[in-house]
Design an enzyme around this catalytic site. Structure first.
Site, mmCIF file in Angstrom:
data_model
loop_
_atom_site.group_PDB
_atom_site.id
_atom_site.type_symbol
_atom_site.label_atom_id
_atom_site.label_comp_id
_atom_site.label_asym_id
_atom_site.label_seq_id
_atom_site.Cartn_x
_atom_site.Cartn_y
_atom_site.Cartn_z
ATOM 1 N N CYS A 149 -54.902 25.553 -20.194
ATOM 2 C CA CYS A 149 -53.881 24.497 -20.196
ATOM 3 C C CYS A 149 -52.860 24.685 -21.321
ATOM 4 O O CYS A 149 -51.649 24.688 -21.071
ATOM 5 C CB CYS A 149 -54.537 23.123 -20.255
ATOM 6 S SG CYS A 149 -55.836 22.972 -21.500
HETATM 7 N N1 LIG Z 1 -59.872 19.897 -18.339
HETATM 8 C C1 LIG Z 1 -58.776 20.625 -18.392
HETATM 9 O O1 LIG Z 1 -57.684 20.110 -18.697
HETATM 10 C C2 LIG Z 1 -58.817 22.096 -18.053
HETATM 11 C C3 LIG Z 1 -57.601 22.783 -17.948
HETATM 12 C C4 LIG Z 1 -57.616 24.156 -17.638
HETATM 13 C C5 LIG Z 1 -58.826 24.800 -17.444
HETATM 14 N N2 LIG Z 1 -59.993 24.111 -17.574
HETATM 15 C C6 LIG Z 1 -61.241 24.859 -17.354
HETATM 16 O O2 LIG Z 1 -61.735 24.499 -16.073
HETATM 17 C C7 LIG Z 1 -63.166 24.526 -16.073
HETATM 18 C C8 LIG Z 1 -63.679 23.155 -15.644
HETATM 19 O O3 LIG Z 1 -63.197 22.200 -16.577
HETATM 20 P P1 LIG Z 1 -63.409 20.632 -16.391
HETATM 21 O O4 LIG Z 1 -62.508 19.984 -17.374
HETATM 22 O O5 LIG Z 1 -63.307 20.277 -14.966
HETATM 23 O O6 LIG Z 1 -64.927 20.497 -16.880
HETATM 24 P P2 LIG Z 1 -65.962 19.337 -16.541
HETATM 25 O O7 LIG Z 1 -65.247 18.059 -16.288
HETATM 26 O O8 LIG Z 1 -66.944 19.372 -17.646
HETATM 27 O O9 LIG Z 1 -66.631 19.832 -15.196
HETATM 28 C C9 LIG Z 1 -67.416 20.998 -15.079
HETATM 29 C C10 LIG Z 1 -68.040 21.065 -13.698
HETATM 30 O O10 LIG Z 1 -68.869 22.207 -13.603
HETATM 31 C C11 LIG Z 1 -70.135 21.829 -12.990
HETATM 32 N N3 LIG Z 1 -71.116 22.758 -13.520
HETATM 33 C C12 LIG Z 1 -71.598 22.856 -14.766
HETATM 34 N N4 LIG Z 1 -72.432 23.904 -14.849
HETATM 35 C C13 LIG Z 1 -72.483 24.475 -13.636
HETATM 36 C C14 LIG Z 1 -73.180 25.595 -13.078
HETATM 37 N N5 LIG Z 1 -73.986 26.347 -13.823
HETATM 38 N N6 LIG Z 1 -72.992 25.879 -11.759
HETATM 39 C C15 LIG Z 1 -72.180 25.131 -11.001
HETATM 40 N N7 LIG Z 1 -71.480 24.074 -11.480
HETATM 41 C C16 LIG Z 1 -71.645 23.751 -12.779
HETATM 42 C C17 LIG Z 1 -70.298 20.359 -13.408
HETATM 43 O O11 LIG Z 1 -70.888 19.515 -12.471
HETATM 44 P P3 LIG Z 1 -72.379 19.470 -12.060
HETATM 45 O O12 LIG Z 1 -73.172 19.311 -13.337
HETATM 46 O O13 LIG Z 1 -72.498 18.324 -11.160
HETATM 47 O O14 LIG Z 1 -72.627 20.769 -11.358
HETATM 48 C C18 LIG Z 1 -68.857 19.862 -13.332
HETATM 49 O O15 LIG Z 1 -68.534 19.530 -12.000
HETATM 50 C C19 LIG Z 1 -63.580 24.882 -17.507
HETATM 51 O O16 LIG Z 1 -63.869 26.261 -17.583
HETATM 52 C C20 LIG Z 1 -62.355 24.541 -18.329
HETATM 53 O O17 LIG Z 1 -62.241 25.288 -19.510
HETATM 54 C C21 LIG Z 1 -60.020 22.773 -17.853
#
Ligand SMILES: NC(=O)c1ccc[n+]([C@@H]2O[C@H](COP(=O)([O-])OP(=O)(O)OC[C@H]3O[C@@H](n4cnc5c(N)ncnc54)[C@H](OP(=O)(O)O)[C@@H]3O)[C@@H](O)[C@H]2O)c1
Length: 345
Positions: A149
């Site tokens: 981001c």
């Molecule tokens: N937030 C932002 O603004 C943003 C921006 C750009 C990129 N990102 C990147 O995008 C990715 C997701 O970010 P987020 O903000 O959405 O994080 P988040 O809200 O913490 O969500 C992570 C998701 O991954 C699932 N998960 C965790 N471990 C897993 C595994 N071993 N296998 C399958 N699913 C798993 C979790 O749900 P369950 O536990 O239900 O499976 C949850 O749905 C990260 O790598 C982050 O760095 C985030």
């Protein structure tokens, strides 16, 4: 219709992907995975999505989710995405990964993420998914590393100036602010209301993991190594990133040249708007949209270029950009499903 699956569909970026893809005219959602909510209906976990995919049952069967789709979005923590990515690629699927697992060379990843790159053998295939810079490469990619981001905002602001050698590349300072959703939905002390509300503080100073990503891409644009000062701050708002950037101008570069370079660079890019002189972007103007708004001026007193870029971290900074990349890969109009304007106020 193209079938897509989202692995990690209940995190902040996953659920934003669902929201955007339900508006996409040529997409059918094949499967949504979650470990924590497996077996529950999406509409029960996220009532705001009930009208669209409310009856879809969340599954923890990643293999079946991959098998049922042509395109797979990975919205999981870094370190976790490599395994499903490998599975999907081996099955001939195309992958858009939102994590950092494919954004950096292996040795750089290891140095900044304190762990070995999870799938070094796949790094060669990965295309850095900043569509405004690498659209044709993204279109042909099987694996897209969706940008982080902060790097999205910083690179969109700096790319024209660095590519056209307008600035001294040793002088770049990026002062960035993000809303709390930037760190995801996992509980964390710093994200608690009492800790984050009514305050503002820097974090990850001189150590934030988005630094090498920004530097790698700026180096690519400049054709020589670039090092930047990057300081992120946490702001008590839900969404949004504002990056204010300072860079020393090279001798003889003036306002007119800067303005021309930026207007030309972004003239055919649907999601980047260069604002008129004197207008500065506001995170509220991009809330919920895939736009990046860019303000700029030449500070004659200091001979610096001052830039400000606003994005919604969950849309242009993550899921919207992922859909934009998917559109390029699938041969759809770049803005399909992403036409929505920002929600204001
Ligand atoms: N937030 C932002 O603004 C943003 C921006 C750009 C990129 N990102 C990147 O995008 C990715 C997701 O970010 P987020 O903000 O959405 O994080 P988040 O809200 O913490 O969500 C992570 C998701 O991954 C699932 N998960 C965790 N471990 C897993 C595994 N071993 N296998 C399958 N699913 C798993 C979790 O749900 P369950 O536990 O239900 O499976 C949850 O749905 C990260 O790598 C982050 O760095 C985030």
């Amino acid at each position: 219709m193209v079938r897509v699956s989202i692995i990690g569909a209940t995190g902040y970026t996953g659920v934003e992907l669902v929201r955007l893809l339900t508006r996409h005219p040529q997409v059918e959602v094949a499967a949504l995975t979650s470990q924590s909510y497996a077996g529950r209906r999406l509409g029960e976990v996220y009532p705001h999505l009930a009208a669209a995919l409310g009856e879809t049952v969340l599954t923890d069967d990643v293999e079946a989710a991959v098998a049922g789709a042509g395109y797979v979005f990975l919205a999981m923590p870094h370190g976790q995405a490599a395994e499903p990515a490998a599975l999907a690629l081996a099955a001939g699927k195309r992958v858009i990964d939102l994590s950092a697992d494919f954004r950096l060379p292996g040795e750089t990843y290891a140095a900044w993420y304190a762990q070995a790159a999870p799938a070094p053998a796949l790094l060669d295939q990965a295309v850095y998914g900043l569509a405004e810079l690498y659209g044709p490469e993204v279109a042909g990619a099987r694996l897209v590393a969706n940008p982080g981001c902060y790097p999205t905002s910083a690179l969109l602001a700096l790319a024209p100036a660095v590519r056209a050698s307008l600035v001294d590349i040793g002088s770049i300072i990026i002062d960035a602010k993000s809303g709390v959703s930037g760190s995801g939905r996992q509980p964390a002390l710093g994200s608690l209301f009492c800790e984050a509300d009514e305050g503002l503080h820097p974090y990850g100073v001189a150590t934030h993991r988005h630094t090498p990503e920004i530097e790698a891409q700026l180096s690519r644009l400049a054709g020589t190594p670039v090092v930047v000062s990057f300081t992120p701050h946490l702001v008590p708002m839900t969404r949004g990133i504002l990056s204010t950037i300072y860079a020393g101008l090279r001798g003889g570069v003036g306002e007119e040249e800067v303005s021309r370079v930026y207007m030309e660079f972004y003239q055919d890019k649907p999601f980047v708007r260069v604002l008129p002189p004197g207008t500065w972007p506001h995170t509220k103007w991009v809330y919920g949209s895939n736009y990046c708004l860019l303000g700029l001026t030449v500070d004659r007193r200091t001979n610096r270029l001052v830039l400000a870029a606003a994005i919604d971290n969950l849309v242009k900074g993550a899921s919207g950009q992922a859909v934009q990349n998917f559109n390029l890969m699938a041969g759809f109009p770049e803005a399909a499903g992403l036409e929505g304007l920002g929600i204001f106020p």
